[in-house]
Scaffold this active site. Structure first.
Site, PDB file in Angstrom:
ATOM      1  N   ALA A 123      -1.505  -0.620   8.426  1.00 43.83           N
ATOM      2  CA  ALA A 123      -2.835  -0.269   7.922  1.00 43.83           C
ATOM      3  C   ALA A 123      -2.980  -0.692   6.459  1.00 43.83           C
ATOM      4  O   ALA A 123      -3.982  -1.306   6.071  1.00 43.83           O
ATOM      5  CB  ALA A 123      -3.073   1.232   8.071  1.00 43.83           C
ATOM      6  N   ASP A 180       5.923  -6.264   5.365  1.00 45.13           N
ATOM      7  CA  ASP A 180       4.648  -5.892   4.750  1.00 45.13           C
ATOM      8  C   ASP A 180       3.874  -7.091   4.219  1.00 45.13           C
ATOM      9  O   ASP A 180       2.698  -7.278   4.505  1.00 45.13           O
ATOM     10  CB  ASP A 180       4.857  -4.842   3.658  1.00 45.13           C
ATOM     11  CG  ASP A 180       5.655  -5.342   2.456  1.00 45.13           C
ATOM     12  OD1 ASP A 180       6.530  -6.220   2.621  1.00 45.13           O
ATOM     13  OD2 ASP A 180       5.413  -4.847   1.339  1.00 45.13           O
ATOM     14  N   ASP A 196      -1.124  -2.904   4.781  1.00 42.57           N
ATOM     15  CA  ASP A 196      -0.964  -4.359   4.655  1.00 42.57           C
ATOM     16  C   ASP A 196      -2.258  -5.082   5.019  1.00 42.57           C
ATOM     17  O   ASP A 196      -2.655  -6.052   4.363  1.00 42.57           O
ATOM     18  CB  ASP A 196       0.156  -4.860   5.579  1.00 42.57           C
ATOM     19  CG  ASP A 196       1.455  -4.102   5.401  1.00 42.57           C
ATOM     20  OD1 ASP A 196       1.679  -3.549   4.309  1.00 42.57           O
ATOM     21  OD2 ASP A 196       2.257  -4.056   6.359  1.00 42.57           O
ATOM     22  N   ARG A 240      -6.072   5.814   0.034  1.00 45.84           N
ATOM     23  CA  ARG A 240      -5.786   7.212   0.378  1.00 45.84           C
ATOM     24  C   ARG A 240      -5.915   7.434   1.888  1.00 45.84           C
ATOM     25  O   ARG A 240      -6.639   8.306   2.353  1.00 45.84           O
ATOM     26  CB  ARG A 240      -6.718   8.138  -0.398  1.00 45.84           C
ATOM     27  CG  ARG A 240      -6.649   7.922  -1.925  1.00 45.84           C
ATOM     28  CD  ARG A 240      -7.413   8.973  -2.683  1.00 45.84           C
ATOM     29  NE  ARG A 240      -8.812   9.031  -2.256  1.00 45.84           N
ATOM     30  CZ  ARG A 240      -9.598  10.093  -2.402  1.00 45.84           C
ATOM     31  NH1 ARG A 240      -9.114  11.182  -2.968  1.00 45.84           N
ATOM     32  NH2 ARG A 240     -10.851  10.073  -1.996  1.00 45.84           N
ATOM     33  N   ASN A 283       2.667  -9.471   7.018  1.00 46.25           N
ATOM     34  CA  ASN A 283       1.455  -8.960   7.678  1.00 46.25           C
ATOM     35  C   ASN A 283       0.213  -9.297   6.861  1.00 46.25           C
ATOM     36  O   ASN A 283      -0.815  -9.726   7.402  1.00 46.25           O
ATOM     37  CB  ASN A 283       1.554  -7.445   7.852  1.00 46.25           C
ATOM     38  CG  ASN A 283       2.688  -7.017   8.768  1.00 46.25           C
ATOM     39  OD1 ASN A 283       3.144  -7.791   9.610  1.00 46.25           O
ATOM     40  ND2 ASN A 283       3.152  -5.784   8.594  1.00 46.25           N
TER      41      ASN A 283
END
Length: 310
Positions: free
Chosen positions: A260, A30, A262, A230, A33
């Site tokens: 997405a 994570d 990260d 969200r 990235n």
């Protein structure tokens, strides 16, 4: 907020995927990235993105290091441990496209990055950075001793005026218990200037039923800037008493949502560190994430990177 250097602390692992009966090997993590995308986005803005982790001296570790350097990531604070190896995970995809992960990381090198004889020297060097970024996964993988060293360092780092960005990224399997994670996150938020929170993760960890609970708890911990992610919906930017919803541009061709969150963090950091407002930075995060999810894999080819007009 104008910043010239940022250190991102975390773990990168060897990734194995089964592609039509053949094992494909790449790398993933994570924070890595986020570091990679941030380095790409700010390469012409005189911002140094340093990655802080530990690897082994094996071929995988050397390949990781070289690939990060090719992306412009500063690797001077990557520890190379003679008796450790990077962690490994295997991705299995069923006929419906649902993915499951299998991990081998209990004794991974990154877990021990703050347990070494010269770890104090590493932490001393991090005092020179304008900003730090780490995630809930970073906290989860460290040994108890390493975590305490990190918290001791953050106490002084904050007193020195350093800025701290924290992404919640909660993975239950990495923690001994939910209570351990709750206590650790509480301590981390006390050092945090900007919290990048995925609301689904907040619900999993705390049982929140609405964002107001998340905002109240995080603000009470002393966080001045709260970004609530969200998914594909509007994100919420909270600055003190002011709350603003920031909508993403619609994306019709969603191919793969890997990284997405990260990449959102990278876009947010890129804009924020170059002087953008929190709301403009959140929109930049949406732009990067919206690009990434239109391609397979965590890392998209460089030519598809969006222009954020930093």
């Amino acid at each position: 907020m104008k910043t010239t250097n940022i250190a991102i602390i975390g773990e990168c692992m060897v990734e194995l995927q089964n592609k039509e009966g053949q094992l494909k090997q790449t790398f993933g993590g994570d924070t890595l990235n986020t570091a990679l995308y941030l380095s790409r986005l700010t390469k012409s803005h005189d911002i140094t993105t340093s990655y802080v982790t530990a690897l082994g001296i094996d071929p995988f570790s050397h390949e990781m290091l070289e690939s990060w350097q090719e992306e412009g990531i500063d690797t001077q604070h990557v520890m190379m441990l003679q008796d450790k190896l990077p962690g490994i995970y295997y991705i299995e995809t069923d006929e419906t496209g649902e993915r499951s992960f299998h991990y081998w990381r209990n004794d991974a090198a990154a877990k021990h990055m703050f347990d070494q004889v010269d770890s104090s020297l590493l932490l001393d060097k991090l005092y020179l950075y304008d900003a730090l970024y780490l995630s809930g996964i970073t906290l989860a993988i460290l040994t108890q001793n390493g975590r305490e060293k990190l918290f001791d360092f953050l106490t002084q780092y904050k007193k020195n005026g350093g800025k701290v960005f924290f992404d919640n990224n909660y993975r239950p399997k990495l923690w001994q218990s939910q209570q351990e994670a709750v206590e650790c996150y509480g301590r981390m938020l006390a050092f945090t200037d900007t919290a990048l929170l995925t609301f689904d993760d907040e619900q999993d960890l705390y049982g929140d039923t609405d964002v107001e609970q998340c905002i109240e708890r995080t603000a009470k911990a002393g966080v001045q800037e709260i970004i609530i992610k969200r998914g594909g919906s509007d994100c919420l930017v909270v600055e003190g008493e002011k709350a603003t919803y920031v909508a993403p541009n619609p994306v019709s061709n969603i191919v793969d949502t890997t990284a997405a969150g990260d990449s959102f963090s990278a876009g947010f950091l890129a804009k924020r560190l170059t002087g953008g407002s929190p709301t403009d930075s959140a929109f930049a995060g949406h732009c990067v994430a919206g690009t990434v999810i239109q391609h397979k894999g965590a890392i998209v080819p460089r030519q598809y990177m969006p222009d954020l007009s930093l």
